[in-house]
Design a protein around this motif. Sequence first.
Motif, mmCIF file in Angstrom:
data_model
loop_
_atom_site.group_PDB
_atom_site.id
_atom_site.type_symbol
_atom_site.label_atom_id
_atom_site.label_comp_id
_atom_site.label_asym_id
_atom_site.label_seq_id
_atom_site.Cartn_x
_atom_site.Cartn_y
_atom_site.Cartn_z
ATOM 1 N N PRO A 218 -8.577 10.043 0.095
ATOM 2 C CA PRO A 218 -8.572 8.640 -0.340
ATOM 3 C C PRO A 218 -8.224 8.522 -1.826
ATOM 4 O O PRO A 218 -8.475 9.443 -2.601
ATOM 5 C CB PRO A 218 -10.014 8.178 -0.090
ATOM 6 N N ASN A 219 -7.650 7.404 -2.193
ATOM 7 C CA ASN A 219 -7.330 7.117 -3.594
ATOM 8 C C ASN A 219 -8.498 6.339 -4.189
ATOM 9 O O ASN A 219 -8.711 5.181 -3.835
ATOM 10 C CB ASN A 219 -6.040 6.283 -3.628
ATOM 11 N N PRO A 220 -9.253 6.959 -5.104
ATOM 12 C CA PRO A 220 -10.459 6.290 -5.612
ATOM 13 C C PRO A 220 -10.137 5.015 -6.399
ATOM 14 O O PRO A 220 -10.997 4.148 -6.553
ATOM 15 C CB PRO A 220 -11.086 7.346 -6.540
ATOM 16 N N ASP A 221 -8.910 4.893 -6.899
ATOM 17 C CA ASP A 221 -8.559 3.721 -7.724
ATOM 18 C C ASP A 221 -7.859 2.621 -6.937
ATOM 19 O O ASP A 221 -7.325 1.681 -7.516
ATOM 20 C CB ASP A 221 -7.636 4.158 -8.877
ATOM 21 N N TRP A 222 -7.828 2.772 -5.633
ATOM 22 C CA TRP A 222 -7.025 1.830 -4.836
ATOM 23 C C TRP A 222 -7.587 0.412 -4.879
ATOM 24 O O TRP A 222 -8.787 0.197 -4.776
ATOM 25 C CB TRP A 222 -6.986 2.296 -3.379
ATOM 26 N N ARG A 223 -6.651 -0.533 -5.064
ATOM 27 C CA ARG A 223 -6.987 -1.955 -4.931
ATOM 28 C C ARG A 223 -6.111 -2.522 -3.820
ATOM 29 O O ARG A 223 -4.910 -2.203 -3.782
ATOM 30 C CB ARG A 223 -6.687 -2.708 -6.232
ATOM 31 N N PRO A 224 -6.660 -3.339 -2.920
ATOM 32 C CA PRO A 224 -5.880 -3.840 -1.780
ATOM 33 C C PRO A 224 -4.561 -4.500 -2.201
ATOM 34 O O PRO A 224 -3.571 -4.427 -1.479
ATOM 35 C CB PRO A 224 -6.812 -4.845 -1.112
ATOM 36 N N ALA A 225 -4.541 -5.114 -3.400
ATOM 37 C CA ALA A 225 -3.321 -5.802 -3.855
ATOM 38 C C ALA A 225 -2.149 -4.830 -4.012
ATOM 39 O O ALA A 225 -0.993 -5.250 -4.067
ATOM 40 C CB ALA A 225 -3.580 -6.510 -5.174
ATOM 41 N N GLN A 226 -2.450 -3.523 -4.093
ATOM 42 C CA GLN A 226 -1.356 -2.546 -4.229
ATOM 43 C C GLN A 226 -0.652 -2.294 -2.898
ATOM 44 O O GLN A 226 0.375 -1.625 -2.865
ATOM 45 C CB GLN A 226 -1.913 -1.206 -4.741
ATOM 46 N N GLY A 227 -1.248 -2.792 -1.821
ATOM 47 C CA GLY A 227 -0.675 -2.537 -0.494
ATOM 48 C C GLY A 227 -1.366 -1.358 0.165
ATOM 49 O O GLY A 227 -1.921 -0.486 -0.518
ATOM 50 N N PRO A 228 -1.333 -1.316 1.511
ATOM 51 C CA PRO A 228 -2.125 -0.333 2.253
ATOM 52 C C PRO A 228 -1.707 1.116 2.008
ATOM 53 O O PRO A 228 -2.544 2.011 2.056
ATOM 54 C CB PRO A 228 -1.893 -0.718 3.725
ATOM 55 N N TYR A 229 -0.423 1.362 1.695
ATOM 56 C CA TYR A 229 0.030 2.753 1.515
ATOM 57 C C TYR A 229 -0.719 3.440 0.387
ATOM 58 O O TYR A 229 -1.000 4.641 0.438
ATOM 59 C CB TYR A 229 1.546 2.778 1.257
ATOM 60 N N GLN A 230 -1.068 2.677 -0.652
ATOM 61 C CA GLN A 230 -1.701 3.263 -1.838
ATOM 62 C C GLN A 230 -3.162 3.653 -1.602
ATOM 63 O O GLN A 230 -3.814 4.212 -2.480
ATOM 64 C CB GLN A 230 -1.662 2.272 -3.015
ATOM 65 N N ALA A 231 -3.703 3.357 -0.426
ATOM 66 C CA ALA A 231 -5.111 3.663 -0.156
ATOM 67 C C ALA A 231 -5.379 5.168 -0.136
ATOM 68 O O ALA A 231 -6.503 5.604 -0.346
ATOM 69 C CB ALA A 231 -5.537 3.023 1.163
ATOM 70 N N LEU A 232 -4.354 5.970 0.130
ATOM 71 C CA LEU A 232 -4.511 7.424 0.132
ATOM 72 C C LEU A 232 -3.650 8.026 -0.971
ATOM 73 O O LEU A 232 -2.629 7.462 -1.355
ATOM 74 C CB LEU A 232 -4.066 8.014 1.479
ATOM 75 N N LEU A 233 -4.047 9.203 -1.440
ATOM 76 C CA LEU A 233 -3.193 9.951 -2.374
ATOM 77 C C LEU A 233 -2.273 10.839 -1.529
ATOM 78 O O LEU A 233 -2.765 11.654 -0.741
ATOM 79 C CB LEU A 233 -4.054 10.806 -3.313
ATOM 80 N N PRO A 234 -0.951 10.709 -1.711
ATOM 81 C CA PRO A 234 -0.033 11.374 -0.775
ATOM 82 C C PRO A 234 0.187 12.862 -1.089
ATOM 83 O O PRO A 234 1.314 13.343 -1.101
ATOM 84 C CB PRO A 234 1.255 10.558 -0.947
ATOM 85 N N VAL A 235 -0.918 13.581 -1.313
ATOM 86 C CA VAL A 235 -0.765 14.967 -1.783
ATOM 87 C C VAL A 235 -0.158 15.898 -0.732
ATOM 88 O O VAL A 235 0.486 16.879 -1.082
ATOM 89 C CB VAL A 235 -2.091 15.569 -2.313
ATOM 90 N N TYR A 236 -0.365 15.588 0.545
ATOM 91 C CA TYR A 236 0.173 16.486 1.584
ATOM 92 C C TYR A 236 1.490 15.993 2.184
ATOM 93 O O TYR A 236 2.051 16.639 3.054
ATOM 94 C CB TYR A 236 -0.870 16.706 2.681
ATOM 95 N N THR A 237 1.954 14.846 1.722
ATOM 96 C CA THR A 237 3.188 14.285 2.289
ATOM 97 C C THR A 237 4.302 14.172 1.263
ATOM 98 O O THR A 237 5.439 13.836 1.630
ATOM 99 C CB THR A 237 2.897 12.879 2.872
ATOM 100 N N THR A 238 4.009 14.401 -0.011
ATOM 101 C CA THR A 238 5.049 14.289 -1.040
ATOM 102 C C THR A 238 4.916 15.424 -2.046
ATOM 103 O O THR A 238 3.831 16.009 -2.188
ATOM 104 C CB THR A 238 4.924 12.961 -1.832
ATOM 105 N N ASP A 239 6.016 15.721 -2.752
ATOM 106 C CA ASP A 239 6.013 16.665 -3.873
ATOM 107 C C ASP A 239 5.402 18.010 -3.472
ATOM 108 O O ASP A 239 4.600 18.578 -4.191
ATOM 109 C CB ASP A 239 5.234 16.027 -5.051
ATOM 110 N N ARG A 240 5.796 18.507 -2.297
ATOM 111 C CA ARG A 240 5.309 19.804 -1.822
ATOM 112 C C ARG A 240 6.115 20.924 -2.487
ATOM 113 O O ARG A 240 7.308 20.761 -2.754
ATOM 114 C CB ARG A 240 5.436 19.921 -0.300
#
Length: 529
Positions: A218-240
């Motif tokens: 989870p993204n501890p700094d997430w605010r709903p206004a950022q949109g649902p994608y930002q709710a998680l940190l994409p550590v396993y899906t990006t920049d591998r």
Amino acid sequence: MSEDYRWWQRGIVYQIYPRSFMDANGDGVGDLAGIVHKLEYLRWLGIDAVWLSPIYPSPMADFGYDVSDFEAVDPMFGTLEDFDALIAAAHARGLEVILDYIPNHSSHRHPWFEEARASRDNPRRDWYLWRDPAADGGPPTNWLSNFGGSAWTRDPATDQYYYHAYLAEQPDLNWRNPALQEAMLGVLRFWLDRGVDGFRIDALRQIVKDERWRDNPPNPDWRPAQGPYQALLPVYTTDRPEVMALIGRMRQLADAYHDRVLIGELYLPLQRLVAYYGSNGSGVHLPFNFHLILRAWNARGIAALVDEYEAALPTGAWPNWVLGNHDQHRLASRIGPAQARLAAMLLLSLRGTPTLYYGDELGMQDVPIPPERVQDPWEKNVPGLGLGRDPERTPMQWDDTPHAGFSSAQPWLPVAADHGTVNVARQRVDPRSMLNLYRRLIELRRRNPALAVGAYRAMPGAGELLSYSRVAPGQRIAVALNFGPESLLWKPPNGPGRILLSTHLDRVDEPVRDAVELRGDEGLIIELP
Ligand code: NOJ
């Protein structure tokens, strides 16, 4: 001195969103023939290269970023012959042509995916990412789509889920599969053989995902206004880590041709961004630097950004800067028309390749889109948060006729209400227009090696003042930018100078002695002794 640099280092890139630039066949959507008509304009403006957003056959679920054939042109835009004509016409005018390359995904209508989804043992099955449902029948991981909802869609025919970083209509390709790798590298070869000068590589940080399919935290700094994608940190899906070897293959292929460029679309923090230069020329030539768009617009913050970026660049890496693109709200809407002029001066006087977004040279603003005319799937999936990208994709404003000179028919997106005054025809003849500011800045950059390729040196600044110099053998040019509405004083470091250009286009050759006044929102380029 500039001659010692490659075209993509000393030159200026101009992004064309083909659907919205110029419609030659009167169907309300821009096309390749339209672009050819406007090459003279681009030459007059003074840019060096055009980057075309996707022109490939596509069901247009994501307006061309869902490709159903990587080696053809969508009939909406023209034919391969039209493309060859465009390359020839551009090259005849000294303009380079950069295409969008979309390695992360195809359209669900691509024959590869249609084969892959037909059966679990289809030879192309592994060209995409398939997983069994989780124990409860739900998606295999918690991975989220950039455009809202799960990134997994269950395909009833074979009862497995496939992964899509964007829409379900954009299944992700599996770059761990050697045959897929070969096929996608072949796409690069196809276009390089046709004479393209480089690629802007879409979603580059996303092309490899975690081998072990771990859930994103989870993204501890997430605010709903950022949109649902930002709710998680994409550590396993990006920049591998595995992505660098794949980029190395693309680079090796591009380097087998003369003087081609690879530009990576990479929304990443600076320290990660610069890793994409790779070691010893194994990365992309230019990892797109979007931080002027992402940072808050104030003098101290931007000064810190430039210093951080310059310091982070590995040896031999060439910088680059971007102020707008087809995924971001218009510059003039983000920071206001007065500061947009200052931003133009900043972009065109910093060290590093500048990329301009079509229409920003006029000060085009976001266009409000009535609900019934919304096109962007992101806005449709996640409405009301301002994430939609239609406002920055509206037709180029050529003149004051009903469809702004873009088309003889009703355009696919509404034309801006201000096109009667904000248009090329009018701004060309107005000596103080935004368009003429861009043209003068481009001309100045081209004529002065210090601005085109010289070293960057920070100069003292406080409050709303950002200042720096650009230095080449025998030439020193200072830039002083006032980020605020009040006037302020700028003092040249040593000895008198001479104003080369003001953002207000009303002070040329004025001598600068002990101090010079910058009016509110004014930027100056000053030649120093
Ligand atoms: C980035 C592109 O710039 C954007 O327009 C597109 O929707 C996604 N990648 C998916 O291809």
